[in-house]
Motif scaffolding. Structure first.
Motif, PDB file in Angstrom:
ATOM      1  N   VAL A   1      45.467  42.375  36.408  1.00 56.67           N
ATOM      2  CA  VAL A   1      44.471  42.057  37.434  1.00 56.67           C
ATOM      3  C   VAL A   1      45.150  41.879  38.793  1.00 56.67           C
ATOM      4  O   VAL A   1      44.691  42.407  39.799  1.00 56.67           O
ATOM      5  N   SER A   2      46.270  41.170  38.816  1.00 59.30           N
ATOM      6  CA  SER A   2      47.007  40.976  40.071  1.00 59.30           C
ATOM      7  C   SER A   2      47.496  42.306  40.626  1.00 59.30           C
ATOM      8  O   SER A   2      47.397  42.562  41.828  1.00 59.30           O
ATOM      9  N   GLN A   3      48.019  43.152  39.759  1.00 60.28           N
ATOM     10  CA  GLN A   3      48.506  44.462  40.184  1.00 60.28           C
ATOM     11  C   GLN A   3      47.370  45.288  40.792  1.00 60.28           C
ATOM     12  O   GLN A   3      47.547  45.925  41.825  1.00 60.28           O
ATOM     13  N   LEU A   4      46.213  45.261  40.160  1.00 60.49           N
ATOM     14  CA  LEU A   4      45.066  46.022  40.668  1.00 60.49           C
ATOM     15  C   LEU A   4      44.616  45.485  42.028  1.00 60.49           C
ATOM     16  O   LEU A   4      44.366  46.253  42.952  1.00 60.49           O
ATOM     17  N   LYS A   5      44.523  44.162  42.145  1.00 61.80           N
ATOM     18  CA  LYS A   5      44.066  43.570  43.408  1.00 61.80           C
ATOM     19  C   LYS A   5      44.989  43.919  44.565  1.00 61.80           C
ATOM     20  O   LYS A   5      44.535  44.290  45.646  1.00 61.80           O
ATOM     21  N   VAL A   6      46.288  43.799  44.338  1.00 64.11           N
ATOM     22  CA  VAL A   6      47.259  44.080  45.402  1.00 64.11           C
ATOM     23  C   VAL A   6      47.342  45.578  45.664  1.00 64.11           C
ATOM     24  O   VAL A   6      47.262  46.028  46.809  1.00 64.11           O
ATOM     25  N   GLY A   7      47.491  46.358  44.598  1.00 64.39           N
ATOM     26  CA  GLY A   7      47.674  47.797  44.740  1.00 64.39           C
ATOM     27  C   GLY A   7      46.468  48.518  45.311  1.00 64.39           C
ATOM     28  O   GLY A   7      46.613  49.530  45.994  1.00 64.39           O
ATOM     29  N   LEU A   8      45.266  47.997  45.039  1.00 64.59           N
ATOM     30  CA  LEU A   8      44.040  48.623  45.551  1.00 64.59           C
ATOM     31  C   LEU A   8      43.606  48.017  46.883  1.00 64.59           C
ATOM     32  O   LEU A   8      42.587  48.415  47.434  1.00 64.59           O
ATOM     33  N   LYS A   9      44.358  47.039  47.347  1.00 61.15           N
ATOM     34  CA  LYS A   9      44.085  46.366  48.624  1.00 61.15           C
ATOM     35  C   LYS A   9      42.670  45.793  48.658  1.00 61.15           C
ATOM     36  O   LYS A   9      41.920  45.961  49.622  1.00 61.15           O
ATOM     37  N   ALA A  10      42.310  45.114  47.575  1.00 56.59           N
ATOM     38  CA  ALA A  10      40.988  44.488  47.475  1.00 56.59           C
ATOM     39  C   ALA A  10      40.884  43.388  48.523  1.00 56.59           C
ATOM     40  O   ALA A  10      41.801  42.580  48.677  1.00 56.59           O
ATOM     41  N   ARG A  11      39.765  43.364  49.268  1.00 53.44           N
ATOM     42  CA  ARG A  11      39.573  42.379  50.328  1.00 53.44           C
ATOM     43  C   ARG A  11      38.323  41.538  50.123  1.00 53.44           C
ATOM     44  O   ARG A  11      38.348  40.342  50.299  1.00 53.44           O
ATOM     45  N   LYS A  12      37.245  42.181  49.768  1.00 53.69           N
ATOM     46  CA  LYS A  12      35.957  41.479  49.661  1.00 53.69           C
ATOM     47  C   LYS A  12      35.851  40.741  48.328  1.00 53.69           C
ATOM     48  O   LYS A  12      36.423  41.176  47.326  1.00 53.69           O
ATOM     49  N   PRO A  13      35.095  39.644  48.302  1.00 54.15           N
ATOM     50  CA  PRO A  13      34.881  38.930  47.026  1.00 54.15           C
ATOM     51  C   PRO A  13      34.310  39.838  45.936  1.00 54.15           C
ATOM     52  O   PRO A  13      34.708  39.731  44.772  1.00 54.15           O
ATOM     53  N   SER A  14      33.425  40.758  46.313  1.00 52.24           N
ATOM     54  CA  SER A  14      32.838  41.668  45.321  1.00 52.24           C
ATOM     55  C   SER A  14      33.894  42.580  44.708  1.00 52.24           C
ATOM     56  O   SER A  14      33.815  42.933  43.523  1.00 52.24           O
ATOM     57  N   GLU A  15      34.897  42.956  45.487  1.00 53.73           N
ATOM     58  CA  GLU A  15      35.977  43.806  44.974  1.00 53.73           C
ATOM     59  C   GLU A  15      36.850  43.027  43.990  1.00 53.73           C
ATOM     60  O   GLU A  15      37.221  43.540  42.935  1.00 53.73           O
ATOM     61  N   HIS A  16      37.139  41.778  44.338  1.00 52.43           N
ATOM     62  CA  HIS A  16      37.915  40.929  43.437  1.00 52.43           C
ATOM     63  C   HIS A  16      37.165  40.704  42.129  1.00 52.43           C
ATOM     64  O   HIS A  16      37.759  40.750  41.042  1.00 52.43           O
ATOM     65  N   LEU A  17      35.861  40.489  42.212  1.00 50.05           N
ATOM     66  CA  LEU A  17      35.049  40.288  41.007  1.00 50.05           C
ATOM     67  C   LEU A  17      35.024  41.543  40.136  1.00 50.05           C
ATOM     68  O   LEU A  17      35.093  41.466  38.909  1.00 50.05           O
TER      69      LEU A  17
END
Length: 105
Positions: free
Chosen positions: A35-51
């Motif tokens: 999950v951490s790798q996806l969040k950082v690697g995909l440059k997730a910014r919005k709460p909906s993206e993190h969810l």
């Protein structure tokens, strides 16, 4: 710099190898690095993206979606648009998850 690029790959590879060799109880604890790798690697910014990414992690944990497919789409999205890969990841994952596994995201 090249070490930083190799780290997500090695983390993903380790997760994949663990998934193939370690009993499920231990595998479930290994979802947080994915999950951490996806969040950082995909440059997730919005709460909906993190969810969305956390939901994908849960589906991998429950073995609804294979980690190999998630990491493959992760790699595709980063190559397709390095500045902001999240939308490419989300769209490709939605299409493949529904087509191959009948999972609506």
């Amino acid at each position: 710099s090249s070490i930083m690029k190799r780290r997500p790959f090695l983390t993903g590879l380790a997760g994949f190898l663990i998934a193939k060799t370690v009993p499920f109880a231990l595998y479930a604890a290994d979802i947080a690095p994915l999950v951490s790798q996806l969040k950082v690697g995909l440059k997730a910014r919005k709460p909906s993206e993190h969810l969305f990414i956390e939901r994908i992690g849960k589906l991998v944990e429950k073995r609804v979606l294979p980690v190999s497919m998630v990491l493959g789409i992760f790699s595709y999205a980063r190559k397709k648009h390095s500045r902001y890969p999240f939308p490419y990841f989300q769209q490709a994952l939605r299409i493949r998850a529904e087509k191959e596994f009948g999972v609506k995201l």
